[in-house]
Enzyme design. Structure first.
Site, short mmCIF file in Angstrom:
data_model
loop_
_atom_site.label_atom_id
_atom_site.label_comp_id
_atom_site.label_asym_id
_atom_site.label_seq_id
_atom_site.Cartn_x
_atom_site.Cartn_y
_atom_site.Cartn_z
N LYS A 35 0.84 -1.20 0.00
CA LYS A 35 0.00 0.00 0.00
C LYS A 35 0.88 1.25 0.00
CE LYS A 35 -0.43 -0.05 5.05
NZ LYS A 35 -1.33 -0.18 6.20
N TYR A 261 18.05 29.28 11.15
CA TYR A 261 17.18 30.14 11.95
C TYR A 261 17.34 29.89 13.45
CZ TYR A 261 14.68 31.14 7.60
OH TYR A 261 14.37 31.55 6.35
#
Length: 262
Positions: A35, A261
């Protein structure tokens, strides 16, 4: 030229399939869960290689995935684990797909389409997501009496088999008792349960080999675990996927300096 890409090691995949098959009970066969594009590994190359390794059964989540496998030339059994709307029954027939009956109403609606359908019955043994309650013998009788449905298998899913905590192990054994109790009741009353299966990846890792026809290997087939907890059995599995990227720049930073950051 890509900045990042995935490498899939089909030899590792084939190795894992052999290891998992070797961990199963005699007569029990591996059902490969492919899947979600084979967990991101690529449904076509994975299924094609596994067929070369002798895998004869595959499990998918939905109708579209099953149809895609057939279009790719996959010849083995394809079991749809999830719900398919009854109005899509002609596609189940056309593409020779085996559909899970997720509850009694679903089975009745599928049968009402008047088409010969291969199905597996999902039994709810405690996960309470899909399935006919394992103790509801009346519902099982009514499903077996329906026309057009060819019941080829019965299965359930163990919801805490990834845990070795005492409480979870006890619940897994309760699920096993409910499942085999329902299978035994079917046989005692003249109903053929067909191919029975209850192990998924952690059922293979944490349970002794089970007296089943299939074992549905998903995440273990790709050589990784879904968590970092211990398992009862150590299996020589190899990760089949690597995520790679090109180095764009190398920087030297002093102690205490930040990167990015913040």
């Amino acid at each position: 030229m890509s900045r990042a890409w995935r490498d899939v090691d089909l030899d590792a995949l084939a190795h894992n399939a052999r290891v998992l098959q070797g961990a199963l009970a005699p007569g029990c066969r591996l059902m490969a869960v492919v899947k979600a594009d084979a967990y991101g590994h690529g449904a076509f190359p994975v299924a094609h290689r596994l067929e070369q390794e002798g895998v004869e059964a595959f499990a998918v989540a939905c109708l579209a995935e099953g149809m895609d496998l057939r279009r790719m030339g996959v010849r083995g059994k394809i079991l749809i684990l999830g719900y398919t709307p009854p109005e899509e029954a002609p596609l189940l027939c056309r593409w020779r797909l085996t559909q899970t009956v997720v509850d009694e109403h679903h089975g009745q609606a599928l049968a009402a389409r008047g088409l010969p359908l291969a199905v597996h019955l999902a039994l709810d043994t405690g996960m309470h997501r899909l399935g006919v309650p394992a103790e509801d013998h009346g519902a099982l009788e009514r499903l077996y009496a329906l026309p057009h449905l060819k019941i080829e298998g019965v299965f359930s899913h163990l919801c805490v088999s990834d845990s070795l905590e005492a409480e979870d192990v006890a619940f897994t054994h309760l699920q096993l008792e409910r499942f085999y109790g329902a299978v035994r009741w079917l046989r005692d009353h003249g109903y053929d349960p067909g191919a029975v299966h209850i192990q998924a990846s952690y059922g293979i890792w944490n349970l002794p080999p089970q007296p089943c026809a299939w074992a549905r290997a998903g995440i273990a087939l790709y050589g990784v675990a879904s968590g970092g907890g211990p398992t009862a059995r150590a299996l020589d599995l190899r990760p089949a996927l690597s995520l790679r990227a090109r180095v764009a720049s190398v920087r030297t930073l002093s102690p205490g300096e930040g990167a990015g950051y913040g």
